[in-house]
Design an enzyme around this catalytic site. Structure first.
Site, PDB file in Angstrom:
ATOM      1  N   LYS A 128       0.857  -1.189   0.000  1.00 32.94           N
ATOM      2  CA  LYS A 128       0.000   0.000   0.000  1.00 32.94           C
ATOM      3  C   LYS A 128       0.884   1.227   0.000  1.00 32.94           C
ATOM      4  O   LYS A 128       2.000   1.187   0.527  1.00 32.94           O
ATOM      5  CB  LYS A 128      -0.875   0.017   1.262  1.00 32.94           C
ATOM      6  CG  LYS A 128      -2.080   0.927   1.163  1.00 32.94           C
ATOM      7  CD  LYS A 128      -3.242   0.211   0.493  1.00 32.94           C
ATOM      8  CE  LYS A 128      -4.440   1.082   0.277  1.00 32.94           C
ATOM      9  NZ  LYS A 128      -5.602   0.283  -0.171  1.00 32.94           N
ATOM     10  N   ASP A 168      -7.226   4.238  -4.343  1.00 31.59           N
ATOM     11  CA  ASP A 168      -7.860   4.096  -3.029  1.00 31.59           C
ATOM     12  C   ASP A 168      -8.490   5.477  -2.770  1.00 31.59           C
ATOM     13  O   ASP A 168      -8.755   6.215  -3.739  1.00 31.59           O
ATOM     14  CB  ASP A 168      -6.832   3.704  -1.946  1.00 31.59           C
ATOM     15  CG  ASP A 168      -7.486   3.266  -0.633  1.00 31.59           C
ATOM     16  OD1 ASP A 168      -7.943   2.116  -0.549  1.00 31.59           O
ATOM     17  OD2 ASP A 168      -7.567   4.076   0.316  1.00 31.59           O
TER      18      ASP A 168
HETATM   19  P1  NDP Z   1     -13.130   7.771  -2.639  1.00 30.90           P
HETATM   20  O1  NDP Z   1     -12.048   8.743  -2.499  1.00 30.90           O
HETATM   21  O2  NDP Z   1     -13.741   7.551  -3.982  1.00 30.90           O
HETATM   22  O3  NDP Z   1     -14.327   8.112  -1.629  1.00 30.90           O
HETATM   23  C1  NDP Z   1     -14.090   8.174  -0.270  1.00 30.90           C
HETATM   24  C2  NDP Z   1     -15.372   8.560   0.435  1.00 30.90           C
HETATM   25  O4  NDP Z   1     -15.191   8.425   1.828  1.00 30.90           O
HETATM   26  C3  NDP Z   1     -15.765   9.999   0.195  1.00 30.90           C
HETATM   27  O5  NDP Z   1     -17.157  10.116   0.269  1.00 30.90           O
HETATM   28  C4  NDP Z   1     -15.075  10.708   1.361  1.00 30.90           C
HETATM   29  O6  NDP Z   1     -15.670  11.947   1.715  1.00 30.90           O
HETATM   30  C5  NDP Z   1     -15.275   9.710   2.471  1.00 30.90           C
HETATM   31  N1  NDP Z   1     -14.174   9.843   3.435  1.00 30.90           N
HETATM   32  C6  NDP Z   1     -12.858   9.704   3.200  1.00 30.90           C
HETATM   33  N2  NDP Z   1     -12.129   9.939   4.295  1.00 30.90           N
HETATM   34  C7  NDP Z   1     -13.024  10.249   5.242  1.00 30.90           C
HETATM   35  C8  NDP Z   1     -12.897  10.571   6.603  1.00 30.90           C
HETATM   36  N3  NDP Z   1     -11.686  10.639   7.203  1.00 30.90           N
HETATM   37  N4  NDP Z   1     -14.041  10.809   7.302  1.00 30.90           N
HETATM   38  C9  NDP Z   1     -15.265  10.753   6.691  1.00 30.90           C
HETATM   39  N5  NDP Z   1     -15.438  10.441   5.402  1.00 30.90           N
HETATM   40  C10 NDP Z   1     -14.348  10.192   4.693  1.00 30.90           C
HETATM   41  O7  NDP Z   1     -12.560   6.400  -2.063  1.00 30.90           O
HETATM   42  P2  NDP Z   1     -13.079   4.913  -2.265  1.00 30.90           P
HETATM   43  O8  NDP Z   1     -14.561   4.885  -2.433  1.00 30.90           O
HETATM   44  O9  NDP Z   1     -12.221   4.285  -3.281  1.00 30.90           O
HETATM   45  O10 NDP Z   1     -12.678   4.263  -0.861  1.00 30.90           O
HETATM   46  C11 NDP Z   1     -13.585   4.156   0.242  1.00 30.90           C
HETATM   47  C12 NDP Z   1     -13.115   3.057   1.168  1.00 30.90           C
HETATM   48  O11 NDP Z   1     -13.070   1.815   0.460  1.00 30.90           O
HETATM   49  C13 NDP Z   1     -11.705   3.234   1.754  1.00 30.90           C
HETATM   50  O12 NDP Z   1     -11.691   2.678   3.045  1.00 30.90           O
HETATM   51  C14 NDP Z   1     -10.840   2.374   0.836  1.00 30.90           C
HETATM   52  O13 NDP Z   1      -9.656   1.953   1.475  1.00 30.90           O
HETATM   53  C15 NDP Z   1     -11.788   1.217   0.590  1.00 30.90           C
HETATM   54  N6  NDP Z   1     -11.515   0.402  -0.589  1.00 30.90           N
HETATM   55  C16 NDP Z   1     -11.434   0.959  -1.831  1.00 30.90           C
HETATM   56  C17 NDP Z   1     -11.205   0.149  -2.937  1.00 30.90           C
HETATM   57  C18 NDP Z   1     -11.173   0.693  -4.326  1.00 30.90           C
HETATM   58  O14 NDP Z   1     -11.050  -0.101  -5.250  1.00 30.90           O
HETATM   59  N7  NDP Z   1     -11.326   1.971  -4.537  1.00 30.90           N
HETATM   60  C19 NDP Z   1     -10.982  -1.297  -2.792  1.00 30.90           C
HETATM   61  C20 NDP Z   1     -11.154  -1.791  -1.447  1.00 30.90           C
HETATM   62  C21 NDP Z   1     -11.402  -0.955  -0.402  1.00 30.90           C
HETATM   63  P3  NDP Z   1     -14.897  13.305   1.328  1.00 30.90           P
HETATM   64  O15 NDP Z   1     -15.087  13.437  -0.153  1.00 30.90           O
HETATM   65  O16 NDP Z   1     -15.573  14.363   2.124  1.00 30.90           O
HETATM   66  O17 NDP Z   1     -13.459  13.113   1.724  1.00 30.90           O
HETATM   67  O1  2IT Z   2      -7.935  -1.585  -0.534  1.00 30.26           O
HETATM   68  C1  2IT Z   2      -7.904  -2.086  -1.668  1.00 30.26           C
HETATM   69  O2  2IT Z   2      -8.002  -3.303  -1.850  1.00 30.26           O
HETATM   70  C2  2IT Z   2      -7.770  -1.179  -2.816  1.00 30.26           C
HETATM   71  N1  2IT Z   2      -7.734   0.031  -2.638  1.00 30.26           N
HETATM   72  C3  2IT Z   2      -7.635  -1.741  -4.202  1.00 30.26           C
HETATM   73  C4  2IT Z   2      -6.217  -2.160  -4.470  1.00 30.26           C
HETATM   74  C5  2IT Z   2      -5.928  -2.580  -5.889  1.00 30.26           C
HETATM   75  O3  2IT Z   2      -4.752  -2.897  -6.127  1.00 30.26           O
HETATM   76  O4  2IT Z   2      -6.819  -2.626  -6.738  1.00 30.26           O
END
Ligand code: NDP
Ligand code: 2IT
Length: 448
Positions: A128, A168
């Site tokens: 990561k 992420d």
């Molecule tokens: P995005 O950046 O697309 O969206 C993140 C969302 O979470 C936004 O709505 C953001 O609000 C909110 N957020 C982020 N930080 C905070 C915080 N500290 N407090 C409150 N709200 C917060 O990210 P993703 O949708 O990609 O990721 C969301 C979660 O999913 C994370 O935990 C990530 O690690 C996990 N994840 C993502 C994957 C992927 O493929 N993208 C795969 C597996 C897990 P704001 O815009 O106000 O910051």
């Molecule tokens: O937390 C996760 O698994 C991710 N943000 C996706 C990682 C990836 O390599 O697609």
């Protein structure tokens, strides 16, 4: 030495070496707490010091990221990549750009990624990275200059057979594009070094949707164990980014009703459900205009809850899809009191240990992040396969593979929980199933 003595000694050492890194310690403790029965059964893991090795990243990279903002001011951010474990394949895992990013946050994510990736059945190690850079409020040009500077250093550490980053929080298609362009320029190679690429230059269909879709597919498998389906279920979703958006889309397709979304400023509650038309508004709002979720409430005349998370909304199922520790012990109590019987974690480690304890004690269907959000990285693995083949699979083919992988993630976790005497406990099941795969590979590869 008993298994518990081994685990306690290993954890004490982790505390000493990583003092103050609370999120990392939380993630390590949760995994180690599951492994007692595994060490009892496999003294060879103890002899080879697998636990002590697996908690220590193979390599940690920290670097300065200088860039210039639109006013010509010099800005300095900190960049990181934690290459945690390569027993099963090249390091694989996302990059997070958010002002809260620290070594502790990225180490917890990198550590969990090892086991999540093992569960996908695909050949990927765990890693990561990211930066404390905040893309919010920056112009596209500023984001580009930052990404170029970040990749100028990172490019010497990664490669399609070494380490393959992805998105992420704060890293989506725009950022991946800028970083890919800079890697290609510096290395003079067009190669699958990042996943989450756009479709016309090496990306995979369904990667954008994969984490959200996958989380709902896993939750569907959990429901099946109790002969239930999503038809008519009220679902609370947090976040409004990539994972939340496609969780809502898949829930709608399966006949459930998603009634909430949030961002770091607050949440919206839409009792009529976030239908396809409203979701299209969210995608435009968040992915193009980069606005706040409050605008949803203004546009559709629903309740906006400033500074509040969605967990006091009455629901059957909860899909935390924003960030770590967003469901605390009190939130868990409220969810349970209101009749919530399923929690599937789209986000990484969104529930605090106090929350997890209650979900397990009440024996609700609880899908921990390592299992529930594995669809994103799994589809990144499928993107890597397509890049190696220099072919693109159809939307249907990738979606079917993703679906089958999520069924396998559930099955492995479910079976391991049963085998080790905790039927239905997917925390323990996912940790054990992921860990044993990696541990066996580490044994095979000798003391490295
Ligand atoms: P995005 O950046 O697309 O969206 C993140 C969302 O979470 C936004 O709505 C953001 O609000 C909110 N957020 C982020 N930080 C905070 C915080 N500290 N407090 C409150 N709200 C917060 O990210 P993703 O949708 O990609 O990721 C969301 C979660 O999913 C994370 O935990 C990530 O690690 C996990 N994840 C993502 C994957 C992927 O493929 N993208 C795969 C597996 C897990 P704001 O815009 O106000 O910051
Ligand atoms: O937390 C996760 O698994 C991710 N943000 C996706 C990682 C990836 O390599 O697609």
């Amino acid at each position: 030495m008993t298994a518990n003595t081994v685990i306690n000694a290993a954890y004490e050492q982790v505390q000493k070496r990583n003092s103050g890194e609370l999120e990392f310690l939380q993630a390590v403790k949760e995994v180690l707490d599951s492994l007692g029965p595994v060490l009892e059964k496999h003294p060879e893991y103890v002899d080879a010091k697998i636990i002590d090795r697996i908690v220590e990243p193979e390599r940690q990279i920290m670097f300065r990221v200088p860039w210039q903002d639109d006013k010509g001011n010099v800005q300095i951010n900190r960049g990181f990549r934690f290459e945690f474990n390569s027993a099963l394949g090249p390091y694989k895992g996302g990059l997070r750009f958010h002002p809260t990013v620290t070594a502790s946050i990225l180490k917890f994510l990198g550590f969990e990624q090892i086991f999540k990736n093992a569960l996908t059945t695909l050949p990927m190690g765990g890693g990561k990275g990211g930066s404390d850079f905040d893309p919010k409020g920056k112009s596209d040009n500023e984001v580009m200059r930052f990404c170029q500077s970040f990749m100028t250093e990172l490019c010497r550490h990664i490669g399609p057979d070494t380490d393959v980053p992805a998105g992420d929080i704060g890293v989506g298609g725009r950022e991946i594009g800028f970083m890919f362009g800079q890697y290609k320029r510096l290395r003079n190679e067009f190669t699958g070094v990042l996943t989450g690429k756009a479709l016309n230059w090496g990306g995979s269909l369904i990667r954008t949707e994969a984490t959200g879709y996958g989380c709902v597919y896993l939750a569907e498998e959990m429901l099946k164990t109790r002969n239930e389906s999503f038809e008519g279920k009220i679902c609370a979703v947090s976040g409004s980014g990539n994972v939340a958006q496609y969780t809502v889309e898949k829930l709608n397709q399966l006949g459930a009703k998603a009634v909430s979304l949030s961002d770091s400023s607050g949440s919206i509650y839409d009792p009529d459900g976030i239908d396809a038309e409203k979701l299209a508004f969210v995608l435009e709002l968040k992915n193009i205009r980069r606005g706040r979720i409050k605008e949803y409430a203004d546009k559709f005349g629903v309740e906006y809850r400033q500074g509040k998370r969605p967990w006091d909304i009455k629901c059957d199922c909860a899909f935390p899809s924003a960030t770590q520790n967003e469901i605390d012990g009190e939130d868990a109590k409220t969810l349970l009191k209101n009749g919530c019987t399923l929690v599937a974690e789209g986000a990484n480690m969104p529930s605090t240990p106090e929350a997890v304890e209650q979900f397990l004690a009440q024996k609700i269907l609880y899908g921990p992040g390592k299992a529930a959000n594995a669809g994103g990285v799994a589809t990144s693995g499928l993107e890597m396969s397509q890049n190696s083949l220099r072919l693109s699979w159809t939307r249907e083919e990738v979606d079917e593979r993703l679906h089958n992988i999520m069924i396998a993630v559930h099955q492995q976790s479910y079976d391991a929980a049963e085998e080790y005497g905790q039927p239905g406990n997917l925390v323990m099941g996912a940790n054990i199933a992921g860990f044993t795969k990696v541990a066996d590979a580490m044994l095979d590869q000798g003391l490295v």
